[in-house]
Enzyme design. Structure first.
Site, short mmCIF file in Angstrom:
data_model
loop_
_atom_site.label_atom_id
_atom_site.label_comp_id
_atom_site.label_asym_id
_atom_site.label_seq_id
_atom_site.Cartn_x
_atom_site.Cartn_y
_atom_site.Cartn_z
N THR A 253 7.69 18.99 12.38
CA THR A 253 8.61 18.62 11.31
C THR A 253 8.08 17.45 10.50
O THR A 253 8.69 17.05 9.50
CB THR A 253 9.97 18.21 11.91
N GLU B 202 5.46 14.67 8.43
CA GLU B 202 4.77 14.63 7.15
C GLU B 202 3.36 15.24 7.23
O GLU B 202 2.95 16.04 6.38
CB GLU B 202 4.70 13.14 6.73
N LEU B 203 2.65 14.86 8.26
CA LEU B 203 1.27 15.35 8.41
C LEU B 203 1.26 16.88 8.55
O LEU B 203 0.46 17.57 7.92
CB LEU B 203 0.63 14.70 9.64
N ARG C 267 3.61 19.07 7.64
CA ARG C 267 4.06 19.75 6.42
C ARG C 267 3.02 19.71 5.31
O ARG C 267 2.75 20.70 4.65
CB ARG C 267 5.28 19.03 5.82
N LYS D 7 -5.24 10.23 14.19
CA LYS D 7 -5.35 8.76 14.17
C LYS D 7 -3.97 8.15 14.19
O LYS D 7 -3.04 8.79 13.71
CB LYS D 7 -6.02 8.33 12.86
N HIS E 166 -9.48 12.99 9.26
CA HIS E 166 -9.66 14.07 8.29
C HIS E 166 -10.71 13.75 7.23
O HIS E 166 -11.35 14.63 6.68
CB HIS E 166 -8.33 14.42 7.62
N LEU F 41 -13.53 12.69 7.61
CA LEU F 41 -14.89 13.07 8.00
C LEU F 41 -15.15 14.55 7.77
O LEU F 41 -16.25 15.04 7.94
CB LEU F 41 -15.11 12.73 9.48
N HIS G 259 -13.09 5.77 10.13
CA HIS G 259 -13.80 6.41 9.04
C HIS G 259 -15.11 5.72 8.66
O HIS G 259 -16.17 6.33 8.63
CB HIS G 259 -12.87 6.49 7.83
N1 LIG Z 1 0.67 11.66 7.38
C1 LIG Z 1 -0.64 11.61 7.27
O1 LIG Z 1 -1.26 11.93 6.22
C2 LIG Z 1 -1.46 11.18 8.44
C3 LIG Z 1 -0.89 10.91 9.67
N2 LIG Z 1 -1.65 10.58 10.73
C4 LIG Z 1 -1.07 10.32 12.05
O2 LIG Z 1 -0.48 11.52 12.53
C5 LIG Z 1 0.69 11.25 13.27
C6 LIG Z 1 1.87 11.99 12.66
O3 LIG Z 1 1.98 11.62 11.32
P1 LIG Z 1 3.28 11.93 10.44
O4 LIG Z 1 3.57 13.37 10.45
O5 LIG Z 1 3.05 11.28 9.16
O6 LIG Z 1 4.36 11.16 11.27
P2 LIG Z 1 5.94 11.33 11.29
O7 LIG Z 1 6.52 9.98 11.38
O8 LIG Z 1 6.40 12.21 10.19
O9 LIG Z 1 6.18 11.98 12.72
C7 LIG Z 1 5.85 13.30 13.07
C8 LIG Z 1 6.93 13.89 13.94
O10 LIG Z 1 6.97 13.20 15.18
C9 LIG Z 1 8.33 13.08 15.61
N3 LIG Z 1 8.64 11.65 15.75
C10 LIG Z 1 8.82 10.74 14.78
N4 LIG Z 1 9.07 9.53 15.30
C11 LIG Z 1 9.05 9.67 16.62
C12 LIG Z 1 9.23 8.80 17.71
N5 LIG Z 1 9.48 7.50 17.54
N6 LIG Z 1 9.13 9.28 18.95
C13 LIG Z 1 8.85 10.57 19.15
N7 LIG Z 1 8.69 11.46 18.15
C14 LIG Z 1 8.78 11.02 16.90
C15 LIG Z 1 9.19 13.71 14.56
O11 LIG Z 1 9.47 15.05 14.95
P3 LIG Z 1 10.79 15.45 15.78
O12 LIG Z 1 11.77 14.34 15.68
O13 LIG Z 1 11.24 16.71 15.15
O14 LIG Z 1 10.26 15.65 17.15
C16 LIG Z 1 8.31 13.77 13.34
O15 LIG Z 1 8.60 14.84 12.52
C17 LIG Z 1 0.85 9.73 13.24
O16 LIG Z 1 0.30 9.20 14.39
C18 LIG Z 1 0.07 9.30 12.03
O17 LIG Z 1 -0.41 8.02 12.16
C19 LIG Z 1 -3.01 10.53 10.61
C20 LIG Z 1 -3.63 10.79 9.43
C21 LIG Z 1 -2.92 11.09 8.24
O1 LIG Z 2 -6.07 8.83 7.40
C1 LIG Z 2 -5.30 8.53 6.53
O2 LIG Z 2 -5.09 9.36 5.49
C2 LIG Z 2 -3.98 9.21 4.65
C3 LIG Z 2 -4.11 10.08 3.43
O3 LIG Z 2 -5.41 10.47 3.11
P1 LIG Z 2 -5.74 11.40 1.84
O4 LIG Z 2 -7.11 11.91 2.10
O5 LIG Z 2 -4.72 12.48 1.82
O6 LIG Z 2 -5.69 10.52 0.64
C4 LIG Z 2 -3.87 7.75 4.33
O7 LIG Z 2 -2.85 7.54 3.44
C5 LIG Z 2 -3.62 7.03 5.64
O8 LIG Z 2 -3.43 5.65 5.42
C6 LIG Z 2 -4.76 7.19 6.57
O9 LIG Z 2 -4.40 6.83 7.86
#
Ligand SMILES: NC(=O)C1=CN([C@@H]2O[C@H](COP(=O)(O)OP(=O)(O)OC[C@H]3O[C@@H](n4cnc5c(N)ncnc54)[C@H](OP(=O)(O)O)[C@@H]3O)[C@@H](O)[C@H]2O)C=CC1
Ligand SMILES: O=C1O[C@H](COP(=O)(O)O)[C@@H](O)[C@H](O)[C@H]1O
Length: 682
Positions: A205, A207-208, A210, A340, A370, A372, A432
């Site tokens: 669910t 951000e990453l 989706r 990460k 990503h 890399l 990175h």
């Molecule tokens: N967004 C990006 O572009 C990037 C993200 N990342 C890393 O990837 C991971 C996920 O990123 P992102 O999707 O943005 O993160 P989110 O905060 O959107 O969390 C992902 C999912 O994890 C569950 N969640 C959120 N908070 C908690 C919590 N406190 N305890 C347990 N489950 C939780 C939720 O799903 P539910 O409640 O449905 O279980 C949520 O939809 C992170 O570690 C982030 O640092 C790395 C690179 C890029």
């Molecule tokens: O790894 C990361 O990537 C995101 C977004 O990267 P992009 O390639 O989609 O621009 C970045 O915002 C985040 O800080 C970092 O952890």
């Protein structure tokens, strides 16, 4: 049958089973196989079966002996196997239980080991079901031998298939009702297409998931890069239905692959492979349900599984525990992708690694960054090691300095909470930038195999000098006037989820050295920041001046370093390789100027270049791990940065403020000058 003969049969079977177990365990086969044979024997006890069982065990024994002695049995082994009832097709690493619908893989052998075995067919017959397994081993010993299993039960009518489905669905929960398999796309694997692949997105669910993971999977699906036998499963705590997940996914699917094309039909096909399972990240209940769902989807195919952990760092180990305990594939490989950040510092990272390795092997782990996955990163090694003109220059003899720059023109956007905790050094430098330097500076690896490259990267990381506070400049963007000269851009401290007195850096410039024979004395400059003037990621290599340059008086530019050759590996915004050379200005006279030889990827290659997530997901599927940090590499990066981070924390170093949309703190220029370097990216 008399009681006595049954008892003798039982004793006989027990002895065989124990012997079988001992033999099988030496190949890491599953105990269950041996016990299933025992049950089989009891239920269907006939002397012919006993003979076959015995034959199979002797075959196994001979096989194990041959393996131990290093000689892999070729056709003769296949011949022996086909004589036996072949409760396992060991030549392909796959063990079958004849009576069950499951398939157990020991999958421990490498393609290279088995290459000497020519493709071999083993027919397994029992009642109406006949399964044929064939192993096709790539000539080059690449890591993914494709196993094709053709299930004649399907061809022979629906009854076997129906019984498989019935069995599977009766053992699963109500939430599985939203799986309505049809042999074409959904549910049971189409076994004619080789092992199935289940890709589970944990944190589906988020951000990453989706915005990056599902779209990348769709693009790969659209390009036909994924196996036919594919299932995409979402897992998270939220109580969603499969349809809810499909809605979430389709909101973000674009036809980036070909904007002219209508992707509607492909989207439909992709979504028909999507399933959802809700469950916790802390207990195995949900994961067991997910496992049952996957087993059902895999049918009697070998099933490979990828778990993409897109969840916050603090639940990663628990999720891995649940996967390790309940959801690893028993008929194929299981790989786990970890997003990460990989820890907050050396200590927490070591704890995470320890937790991960308690349930998985090192080669199952794929720590993903990503960035890399950009083609040019891959090309870094190709450029060096497949062109005679570069490698001889790749050292302190000809290179004056190296600059690795990652600059973003956006602020932290909605990532305030994450960013304020980690800051730019942990977010960008730790993975990175250090990985780029390691790939750039490593010695030639013995091969392109993942571990050969990782062995070289880790040596570079261990040879790098730990930066101290004197070697870095920290910055933070402040409230500024936008480019239009009117509107205001909020400063870092005004962003949501940021503490009013936060000293988290949004910019870092640093200098480090690699203390080895190749790079002794060459400054490596690092610059990473957000809220800067432009979006760019690049490595700049500045070469030394031409000794005794005949044209020194005629170079248009005389400022330090400006007339030197420069190689620019530009990763963003456009992937491109630029070589700056000095050449004569056309016309009379002998004045020189600097010109660019520019290889712009998108002009040179009209094929669609894989997006970085797509690239790296394909690497995981093919088992190519050279762009994913191994545990020792990860430790080396923290060993390098820990003292600096500790010093920053202890001294509460306040970052230098800089304009949003500007070039970053002025201190970065002084730092460069201190090491005799002019930043070349401005
Ligand atoms: N967004 C990006 O572009 C990037 C993200 N990342 C890393 O990837 C991971 C996920 O990123 P992102 O999707 O943005 O993160 P989110 O905060 O959107 O969390 C992902 C999912 O994890 C569950 N969640 C959120 N908070 C908690 C919590 N406190 N305890 C347990 N489950 C939780 C939720 O799903 P539910 O409640 O449905 O279980 C949520 O939809 C992170 O570690 C982030 O640092 C790395 C690179 C890029
Ligand atoms: O790894 C990361 O990537 C995101 C977004 O990267 P992009 O390639 O989609 O621009 C970045 O915002 C985040 O800080 C970092 O952890």
């Amino acid at each position: 049958m008399s009681l006595l003969s049954i008892t003798i049969e039982c004793l006989y079977c027990s002895a065989l089973t124990i012997a079988g177990y001992l033999i099988l365990s030496s190949r890491q086969c599953h105990w269950e196989i041996a016990s299933t044979l025992f049950v089989d024997r009891l239920l269907h006890g006939r002397s012919r079966a006993a003979l076959r069982l015995c034959c199979a065990l002797i075959t196994t024994y001979k096989y194990c002996q041959a393996r131990r002695s290093g000689a892999f049995p070729n056709l003769s082994f296949c011949a022996m196997l086909s004589e036996a009832p072949a409760f396992m097709a060991l030549h392909s690493g796959i063990c079958h239980t004849v009576s069950g619908t499951r398939l157990y893989s020991v999958a421990t052998r490498s393609a290279a080991e088995l290459r000497s075995s020519s493709p071999c067919w083993v027919s397994l017959k029992r009642g109406k079901r006949k399964t044929t397994a064939r192993s096709e081993l790539p000539e080059d010993g690449s890591p993914l031998p494709s196993l094709q299993i053709q299930n004649y039960a399907q061809a022979q009518g629906g009854d076997a298939l129906a019984s498989i489905l019935e069995r599977s669905s009766s053992s699963t929960d109500a939430s599985q009702k939203d799986i309505t398999p049809s042999p074409q796309v959904e549910g049971v694997s189409d076994v004619s297409h080789g092992p199935s692949l289940s890709i589970v997105v944990v944190g589906a669910t988020g951000e990453l998931a989706r915005s990056k993971i599902f779209p990348a999977l769709f693009a790969l699906f659209h390009k036909g890069c994924l196996p036919k036998n594919l299932h995409i499963l979402g897992y998270s705590r939220s109580e969603l239905s499969t349809d809810d997940l499909k809605d979430i996914i389709s909101e973000n699917l674009t036809c980036r692959v070909d904007t002219q094309q209508d992707c509607g039909e492909t989207v439909k096909q992709f979504l028909s492979r999507v399933f959802f399972q809700s469950g916790s990240y802390e207990s195995s209940d949900g994961m067991s349900k997910l496992n049952a769902k996957m087993e059902m989807l895999e049918g009697n195919c070998a099933g490979n599984r990828i778990f993409y952990l897109a969840v916050p760092e603090d639940v990663v180990v628990n999720v891995t525990l649940c996967i390790g305990k309940t959801a690893q594939s028993r008929s194929g490989w299981t790989r786990v992708i970890i997003a990460k950040p990989f820890g907050y510092d050396g200590k927490s990272s070591a704890l995470q690694t320890k937790g991960l390795l308690a349930y998985l092997n090192e080669d199952q782990l794929y720590r993903i960054d990503h960035r890399l996955g950009k083609d040019l990163i891959e090309n870094l090694t190709a450029l060096r090691f497949s062109n005679l003109v570069f490698e001889p220059l790749w050292s302190r003899t000809y290179i004056r300095n190296v600059q690795v720059v990652l600059s973003e023109d956006t602020g932290i956007e909605n990532k305030g909470r994450y960013f304020d905790k980690y800051g730019i050094i942990r977010d960008i430098v730790q993975s990175h930038i250090l990985q780029m330097i390691a790939l750039f500076a490593m010695e030639p690896p013995t091969s392109l195999a993942g571990d050969d490259i990782r062995n070289e990267k880790v040596k570079v990381l261990r040879s790098m000098r730990q930066p101290t506070l004197q070697d870095v400049v920290l910055g933070q963007y402040k409230a500024s006037i936008a480019k239009d000269g009117k509107s205001k851009v909020p400063g870092y401290l005004d962003e949501p989820d940021i503490d009013a007195d936060s000293i988290t850096p949004t910019f870092v410039a640093a200098v480090t050295y690699i203390d080895n024979a190749r790079w002794d004395g060459v400054p490596f400059l690092i610059k990473a920041g957000i809220g800067l003037i432009k979006h760019s990621v690049e490595i700049r290599i500045q070469f030394r001046d031409v000794p005794g340059n005949l044209y020194r008086e005629r170079c248009g530019r005389t400022v330090l370093g400006q007339a030197t050759n420069e190689l620019i590996l530009q990763i963003q915004p456009d992937e491109s390789i630029i070589l700056k050379i000095n050449n004569k200005i056309p016309g009379l006279g002998l004045q020189l100027d600097s010109s660019n030889l520019n290889l712009l990827y998108r002009d040179r290659n009209d094929t669609d270049i894989l997006d970085s997530y797509e690239h790296l997901i394909m690497d995981v599927i093919t088992g190519d791990n050279h762009l994913f940090m191994r545990s020792d590499e990860l430790k080396a990066t923290w060993d390098l940065l820990d003292p600096l981070l500790a010093e920053m924390e202890k001294n509460k170093v306040a970052p230098e403020l800089y304009q949003f949309g500007g070039r970053g703190p002025i201190g970065a220029y002084y730092l460069g000058a201190k090491h005799g370097v002019r930043w070349a990216d401005d």
